[in-house]
Design an enzyme around this catalytic site. Structure first.
Site, PDB file in Angstrom:
ATOM      1  N   ARG A 276      19.667   9.674 -22.245  1.00  0.00           N
ATOM      2  CA  ARG A 276      18.991  10.158 -23.305  1.00  0.00           C
ATOM      3  C   ARG A 276      18.755  11.613 -23.169  1.00  0.00           C
ATOM      4  NH1 ARG A 276      17.672   7.637 -27.901  1.00  0.00           N
ATOM      5  NH2 ARG A 276      17.748   5.545 -26.858  1.00  0.00           N
ATOM      6  N   SER A 351      29.080   4.622 -31.781  1.00  0.00           N
ATOM      7  CA  SER A 351      28.639   4.077 -33.010  1.00  0.00           C
ATOM      8  C   SER A 351      29.687   4.580 -34.022  1.00  0.00           C
ATOM      9  CB  SER A 351      27.167   4.418 -33.463  1.00  0.00           C
ATOM     10  OG  SER A 351      26.829   3.755 -34.545  1.00  0.00           O
TER      11      SER A 351
END
Length: 426
Positions: A276, A351
């Site tokens: 991240r 995604s």
């Protein structure tokens, strides 16, 4: 953005869709405001019509040399002219208030999206690939990476937390991954390659749904532009405020870009390692299509992202996100999660979402069906094909060797100048 007419037609269904998202009912308040807005619109239209009627009567009175009547009519017109700005201002204020409320509400989930409040409600669709058996204890990428040139300390020293510097072979491997992914989409699957702006205006991030609700997750420049959190923003806005021909669709765009996220909503999560970051590379896919083709396009897009993982021989699974775990603009989302042996866990690597006409309404993007005069809103879709940094992590962990080296997957070797293995830097 939601269609207020659809809310008028079935307010209960609208509130039921919001409830699946964990949101409170909104239809009653929206329709009350809409009614006030419609009254204001009618009042403005009637005032305009009355002014036109009086203006015509003034001409007739003057033609008949009826000056007293002409003067009286002119006084009425003047009074209407004075009153009209207030009426129009009320209409504009009510329309703006309604748009603001609608813009803050998430998309309504598709009927096949499972119920659930968070990731625990996501549904497993399929698992692919076989997890590797290691003759040693598999390590996390942040234990393997530094010796290979994944320099966390220098990244932090230069830019602060959640920045990493890559050097040597691992930097080349990262570049190879991005080039390989983009090349597949462009050369084999008909996507148009785009090199888009990385800085965009308010209207662009509003159009794809990051504004106004998620401003804190973005980086803003001193001149008021926004660093893109994903190339979805730039690619989707290519068709902003356009009326497309049905024969042009689907449009498919792909880009490999840096992405920038403040991670304001992820404080404390994945602070170690390369998972991240504030800055990361990603290959993005965007499709603009007709409503009747959007579900098939969603499956196609997701399958293309899966194809990269298959080619890299990385174990992964496809998850159908529940209503409470989807992104703000999504109608349905598939997440692809790759197996990371060092973490002994699946982690999101792609995604892929279909947004229906939600973004198209915000961007005012329509198409004209063949043989028809009326226009309809397009459907938009977006997906990662893939997140380069997370794919790099997956390769490091799945292809690690006991001596600390990492084998380069076969399909990447042409992009690596034939290098077959990353060795620890000396």
């Amino acid at each position: 953005m939601h269609d207020i007419r659809a809310i008028r037609d079935d307010p209960a269904a609208f509130d039921a869709g919001l409830a699946r998202r964990g949101a409170a009912p909104q239809a009653e308040a929206l329709l009350a405001l809409d009614e006030r807005r419609r009254v204001a619109i009618t009042a403005a239209q009637e005032a305009q019509a009355k002014r036109n009627e009086l203006s015509k009567a003034i001409g007739q009175a003057k033609a008949q040399k009826d000056e007293p009547r002409a003067q009286a009519l002119m006084a009425e017109v003047a009074a209407l002219k004075d009153a009209l700005p207030a009426i129009e201002a009320e209409e504009a204020a009510l329309s703006g208030e309604l748009d603001t409320l609608l813009a803050a509400l998430p998309n309504i989930p598709a009927t096949d999206v499972p119920e659930g409040a968070d990731e625990s409600g996501n549904a497993l669709v399929a698992e692919h690939g076989s997890r590797r058996d290691f003759a040693f204890t598999a390590k996390d990428h942040d234990a393997i990476g530094p010796a290979l040139g994944m320099d966390f300390d220098t990244g932090v020293a230069i830019a602060g937390a959640r920045f990493t510097l890559l050097r040597g072979g691992i930097a080349r491997l990262s570049r190879a991954l991005g080039q390989y992914m983009l090349g597949r989409l462009v050369d084999e699957h008909g996507y148009q390659e785009v090199a888009p702006p990385l800085l965009v205006r308010d209207e662009a991030v509003y159009g794809t749904g990051q504004l106004p609700k998620f401003a804190e997750d973005l980086f803003r420049t001193t001149d008021g532009r926004w660093l893109i959190p994903t190339a979805e923003v730039s690619l989707t806005n290519i068709v902003r405020e356009q009326i497309l021909k049905e024969g042009e669709l689907p449009l498919r765009f792909a880009a490999l870009t840096p992405c920038f996220r403040s991670e304001a909503g992820a404080a404390g999560r994945d602070t170690r390692g390369f998972i991240r970051q504030h800055q990361f590379d990603k290959v993005e896919m965007v499709s603009i299509t007709t409503p009747d083709q959007s579900d098939a396009e969603h499956e196609r897009m997701t399958a293309l992202a899966e194809g990269v993982l298959d080619a890299l021989d990385l174990p992964y699974r496809r998850m159908l996100l529940c209503a409470g775990d989807m992104g703000f603009t999504a109608r349905r989302t598939y997440d692809l999660e790759v197996w990371l042996p060092g973490q002994a866990a699946y982690r999101e690597i792609s995604s892929c979402s279909t947004c229906g006409d939600f973004q198209a309404r915000r961007m005012n993007t329509r198409y004209r069906p063949e043989g028809e005069k009326a226009t309809r809103f397009v459907h938009t879709l977006n997906g990662s094909g893939l997140a380069v940094g997370r794919t790099l992590v997956a390769v490091i962990e799945n292809y690690q060797q006991e001596d600390g080296s990492v084998v380069v997957p076969d399909v990447l070797r042409p992009w690596m100048g034939g290098i077959e293995r990353l060795e620890p830097l000396r």
